[in-house]
Design a protein around this motif. Structure first.
Motif, PDB file in Angstrom:
ATOM      1  N   VAL A  52       0.842  -1.203   0.000  1.00  0.00           N
ATOM      2  CA  VAL A  52       0.000   0.000   0.000  1.00  0.00           C
ATOM      3  C   VAL A  52       0.878   1.254   0.000  1.00  0.00           C
ATOM      4  O   VAL A  52       0.527   2.276  -0.580  1.00  0.00           O
ATOM      5  N   PHE A  86      -2.553   3.918   3.173  1.00  0.00           N
ATOM      6  CA  PHE A  86      -3.719   4.699   2.768  1.00  0.00           C
ATOM      7  C   PHE A  86      -4.853   4.346   3.712  1.00  0.00           C
ATOM      8  O   PHE A  86      -5.422   3.250   3.638  1.00  0.00           O
ATOM      9  N   ALA A  87      -5.142   5.246   4.658  1.00  0.00           N
ATOM     10  CA  ALA A  87      -6.085   4.941   5.748  1.00  0.00           C
ATOM     11  C   ALA A  87      -7.437   5.571   5.443  1.00  0.00           C
ATOM     12  O   ALA A  87      -7.706   6.717   5.825  1.00  0.00           O
ATOM     13  N   HIS A  93     -17.192   1.632   8.453  1.00  0.00           N
ATOM     14  CA  HIS A  93     -17.528   1.943   7.050  1.00  0.00           C
ATOM     15  C   HIS A  93     -16.374   1.604   6.119  1.00  0.00           C
ATOM     16  O   HIS A  93     -15.225   1.939   6.411  1.00  0.00           O
ATOM     17  N   THR A  95     -17.434   0.724   2.322  1.00  0.00           N
ATOM     18  CA  THR A  95     -18.000   1.057   1.012  1.00  0.00           C
ATOM     19  C   THR A  95     -18.502   2.497   0.959  1.00  0.00           C
ATOM     20  O   THR A  95     -18.116   3.272   0.105  1.00  0.00           O
ATOM     21  N   LEU A 182      -2.325 -13.423   3.635  1.00  0.00           N
ATOM     22  CA  LEU A 182      -1.642 -12.120   3.692  1.00  0.00           C
ATOM     23  C   LEU A 182      -1.263 -11.750   5.118  1.00  0.00           C
ATOM     24  O   LEU A 182      -1.335 -10.584   5.513  1.00  0.00           O
ATOM     25  N   ASN A 187      -2.045  -5.550   8.493  1.00  0.00           N
ATOM     26  CA  ASN A 187      -3.145  -4.589   8.366  1.00  0.00           C
ATOM     27  C   ASN A 187      -3.457  -4.061   9.755  1.00  0.00           C
ATOM     28  O   ASN A 187      -3.431  -4.815  10.730  1.00  0.00           O
ATOM     29  N   THR A 369     -12.849  -8.076  -2.399  1.00  0.00           N
ATOM     30  CA  THR A 369     -13.383  -7.206  -1.348  1.00  0.00           C
ATOM     31  C   THR A 369     -12.705  -5.843  -1.325  1.00  0.00           C
ATOM     32  O   THR A 369     -13.369  -4.813  -1.324  1.00  0.00           O
ATOM     33  N   TYR A 370     -11.342  -5.855  -1.277  1.00  0.00           N
ATOM     34  CA  TYR A 370     -10.708  -4.549  -1.132  1.00  0.00           C
ATOM     35  C   TYR A 370     -10.779  -3.737  -2.415  1.00  0.00           C
ATOM     36  O   TYR A 370     -11.088  -4.245  -3.478  1.00  0.00           O
ATOM     37  N   GLY A 372     -12.966  -1.687  -3.156  1.00  0.00           N
ATOM     38  CA  GLY A 372     -14.348  -1.636  -3.668  1.00  0.00           C
ATOM     39  C   GLY A 372     -14.901  -3.029  -3.712  1.00  0.00           C
ATOM     40  O   GLY A 372     -14.489  -3.814  -4.555  1.00  0.00           O
ATOM     41  N   SER A 375     -19.597  -6.549  -5.451  1.00  0.00           N
ATOM     42  CA  SER A 375     -21.003  -6.338  -5.851  1.00  0.00           C
ATOM     43  C   SER A 375     -21.352  -4.849  -5.812  1.00  0.00           C
ATOM     44  O   SER A 375     -22.199  -4.391  -6.571  1.00  0.00           O
ATOM     45  N   VAL A 376     -20.644  -4.079  -4.978  1.00  0.00           N
ATOM     46  CA  VAL A 376     -20.868  -2.623  -4.963  1.00  0.00           C
ATOM     47  C   VAL A 376     -20.365  -2.018  -6.265  1.00  0.00           C
ATOM     48  O   VAL A 376     -21.011  -1.148  -6.862  1.00  0.00           O
ATOM     49  N   LEU A 379     -22.692  -2.589  -9.061  1.00  0.00           N
ATOM     50  CA  LEU A 379     -23.803  -1.610  -9.021  1.00  0.00           C
ATOM     51  C   LEU A 379     -23.336  -0.260  -9.539  1.00  0.00           C
ATOM     52  O   LEU A 379     -24.079   0.454 -10.211  1.00  0.00           O
TER      53      LEU A 379
END
Ligand SMILES: CC/C=C\C/C=C\C/C=C\CCCC(=O)SCCNC(=O)CCNC(=O)[C@H](O)C(C)(C)COP(=O)(O)OP(=O)(O)OC[C@H]1O[C@@H](n2cnc3c(N)ncnc32)[C@H](O)[C@@H]1OP(=O)(O)O
Ligand SMILES: Cc1cc2nc3c(=O)[nH]c(=O)nc-3n(C[C@H](O)[C@H](O)[C@H](O)COP(=O)(O)OP(=O)(O)OC[C@H]3O[C@@H](n4cnc5c(N)ncnc54)[C@H](O)[C@@H]3O)c2cc1C
Length: 616
Positions: A52, A86-87, A93, A95, A182, A187, A369-370, A372, A375-376, A379
């Motif tokens: 990152v 990158f935080a 939250h 998404t 990972l 993280n 997942t990361y 984004g 499924s978001v 959309l």
């Protein structure tokens, strides 16, 4: 594990620096950073704690900071004098960025921002390297001036002392815990309490807060999302790599492993002679190639757009956003499912850590997942397709990557079925446009009935997702078709090589056709004979590609160290390497394990005694 990963990552980063200076002196080209990150990541099976930093922290400073801010922070970050992350994501939250709770209140008296994570749910949670590696971060927070919300902003925040690495006052930082993979990335979590940073620590290339507290809005708010677009482009490339690694391992194993005669009385064949094994392995080889080509295209588009954005030309942002979303989703989904299919194709030995397929899966899977959640992002693309369909209805031109939507919208019916590549490609595009039209009817009916856009998106979500998925298939298959059939350098290829490429195109198009046959039959009439003919062609092209499978995966050119797999080693000594790995297991250090005297023997003796008693 984290400290070993940091040690390896630093060694590899030093190597990267010397490579960059040799091949790309002082250049800002993304490839060396990408290659470096891929090289580092590939050599550290538990993940690269500097990923990152390389991919997001340094780039955000370059793209979101002013030239002065780059001089102050970016140059030191590029030179690895400081290590950042990158935080953005919080415990509560990830998404919904407008729901982020971390806040930055401007204090015009001291010309500082006061940073807070007001609640537990506001804590930053997930940023790579945040737990122990980083001493800086880009802290994404809701900007407030006189308690009025101004939207999201990015701040350069030092979280640890550069000498002692101790967390600074007002900083609560640590590791979020073990993950399914990972585990070398540390993280982390980050809480800030009344943490003050100078005004000039807010990245101000696109939006500014002046000393007196006046706010100058960004001309295009979405440009603050640009760091995410970059990583989505990276994911498309990185995950096609993971799939290529797994395909190499499974292919090599499939020509070493012999099992089950095909003809009675015949010797056991290599398992890749079984047609069903070919159907598990060879399409994945082709998918890796298909996505690698699509990702390279996307990378070029990213570079062009990044340069345009630097010149304040934001016109190509929407198309890049749409493509980065759809390719990140398609590549991460297909690579994750494909790697699991390849693991299963290796039978029991595929389940051994020595085969490394489990770890490649664990490295590939989080990309769904990361950057984004998939499924978001589907959309997101569905919403963009709705906007573009409105353009089609208004007779306006669409962005180049969606031009096929306009073309198909003018077709009153699908032409006579021929089964050609062009026909198969058009069928996928035509089914996509049919799905867009249906989704738009549902979506628009909801908007017309006074539903808000977000509600209409939600209740049309299944159709929007389908349309987005088919748009991804259309783009990827179209790109592959162009590269094989219409590439300018096609005539430089040997006829044999061109034939292999055409076989891969045949397999990809037929495989996608069968995967979406239901979606296609909604809009195109195809007879049983025409479908059966494609079934025969599928079986035929698998047979045609079988002799080339090893050569294609050898051409991915993964060193044994990168594959780190007893099943996929170049010399093919699978059983010897499996056995060598087994003997290294700690339980094999002693002939009698410690748990025998402590637990097993008393347990068996107690059962024997009870059995005797019950007989008396
Ligand atoms: C080589 C190795 C590669 C990888 C692996 C190694 C290292 C990396 C490992 C891990 C890194 C992971 C880092 C992270 O995960 S960072 C955090 C990532 N978080 C996200 O991605 C958040 C996802 N959520 C969203 O993006 C949001 O949902 C949203 C898209 C911002 C939408 O939110 P919303 O507020 O509802 O707004 P919309 O109405 O949906 O959109 C508004 C407007 O903006 C346009 N838009 C949205 N996003 C972008 C963008 N990125 N670029 C350009 N434009 C964008 C959207 O289309 C809409 O436009 P309109 O015209 O309709 O207004
Ligand atoms: C390995 C890894 C590394 C990461 N590295 C970083 C990093 O370096 N920096 C960083 O800031 N973040 C990082 N992240 C966090 C990552 O960006 C988030 O996990 C991701 O954005 C998803 O957000 P979330 O976890 O809050 O899931 P949520 O948004 O809570 O999603 C949970 C479910 O809700 C659904 N959902 C959410 N919103 C909607 C909607 N609008 N419509 C329909 N369904 C919806 C999702 O589809 C999903 O199924 C990392 C995550 C992982 C796994």
């Amino acid at each position: 594990m984290a400290s070993m990963s940091v040690k390896h990552a630093i060694a590899a980063a030093k190597k990267l620096r010397s490579l960059q200076e040799r091949f790309n002196p002082g250049g800002s080209d993304i490839y060396p950073a990408l290659m470096g990150d891929e090289a580092i990541t590939a050599l550290i099976p538990s993940g690269n704690p500097l990923s990152v930093h390389i991919l997001m922290f340094t780039r955000a400073l370059r793209e979101q900071g002013t030239d002065e801010q780059y001089e102050k922070f970016g140059r030191r970050a590029d030179n690895n004098e400081i290590i950042g992350t990158f935080a953005q994501t919080e415990l509560g939250h990830g998404t919904y960025l407008r729901g982020l709770e971390a806040r930055a209140d401007y204090d015009r008296g001291t010309e500082e921002f006061v940073l807070n994570t007001p609640k537990l749910s506001s804590y930053k949670w997930w940023p790579g390297g945040l737990g122990q590696t980083c001493n800086y971060c880009i802290f994404v927070a809701q900007l407030y001036i006189d308690n009025e919300a101004k939207g999201m902003a990015m701040f350069v925040v030092q979280i640890r002392d550069e000498e002692t690495h101790m967390p600074l006052p007002g900083v609560h930082v640590g590791e979020i815990g073990k993950k399914m993979g990972l585990n070398g990335v540390n993280n982390g979590f980050l809480g800030l309490k009344d943490y003050r940073v100078p005004r000039l620590n807010m990245l101000m290339r696109h939006q500014q807060v002046l000393p007196d507290g006046r706010f100058v809005k960004s001309p295009v708010s979405q440009v603050s999302y640009f760091p995410m677009v970059f990583v989505r482009c990276m994911v498309a490339r990185q995950n096609s790599n993971y799939l290529a690694q797994a395909a190499t391992i499974a292919t090599r194993y499939s020509v070493i492993r012999r099992q089950s005669p095909i003809e009675e009385g015949q010797p056991e064949p290599k398992i890749l002679e079984h047609l069903t094994q070919q159907m598990k392995v060879i399409p994945e080889i082709v998918t890796a190639v298909v996505y690698r080509l699509a990702a390279a295209n996307l990378q070029n588009m990213y570079n062009e757009t990044a340069e345009a954005v630097y010149r304040k030309d934001f016109s190509r942002l929407p198309e890049l956003h749409a493509l980065a979303c759809i390719l990140k989703v398609a590549t991460s989904y297909d690579s994750t499912y494909g790697i699991e299919r390849l693991r299963q194709a290796c039978g029991g030995h595929g389940y051994l850590t020595a085969g490394n397929l489990g770890n490649i899966f664990a490295m590939a899977a989080p990309a769904c997942t990361y950057e984004g959640e998939n499924s978001v992002l589907y959309l997101q693309v569905g919403k963009i397709l709705m906007k573009n369909w409105s353009q089609v209805l208004a007779g306006r031109e669409l962005m180049p990557s969606m031009a096929y939507i306009s073309e198909c919208s003018k077709m009153t019916s699908f032409p006579q079925w021929t089964g050609s590549w062009e026909c198969l490609l058009k069928a996928i595009q035509y089914a996509c446009v049919g799905s867009i039209r249906l989704a738009f009817q549902s979506y628009n009916a909801r908007v017309q009935s006074a539903q808000s856009q977000t509600a209409a998106v939600n209740y049309s979500g299944l159709e929007l997702t389908k349309a987005a998925e088919l748009h991804g298939r259309s783009y990827v298959a179209g790109n592959f078709y162009q590269q094989i059939v219409n590439s300018p350098n096609k005539h430089q290829r040997s006829p044999q090589f061109q034939k292999v490429l055409e076989n891969m195109l045949e397999l990809h198009l037929i495989q996608i056709f069968f995967r979406h046959l239901g979606d296609i039959l909604r809009f195109i009439r195809i007879t049983e004979d025409e479908i059966s003919a494609l079934q025969r062609r599928l079986e035929e092209v698998l047979k045609e590609l079988r002799p080339d499978a090893v050569a294609i995966t050898d051409a991915f050119d993964f060193n044994d160290k990168i594959l780190s797999s007893a099943l996929g080693c170049y010399d093919g000594n699978v059983y010897e390497r499996l056995f060598e790995a087994a003997l290294k297991h700690p339980l094999n250090r002693k002939s009698v394990p410690d748990f025998f005297e402590a637990h097993l023997k008393p347990f068996m003796k107690e059962n024997a005694d009870n059995a005797k008693k019950s007989k008396l």
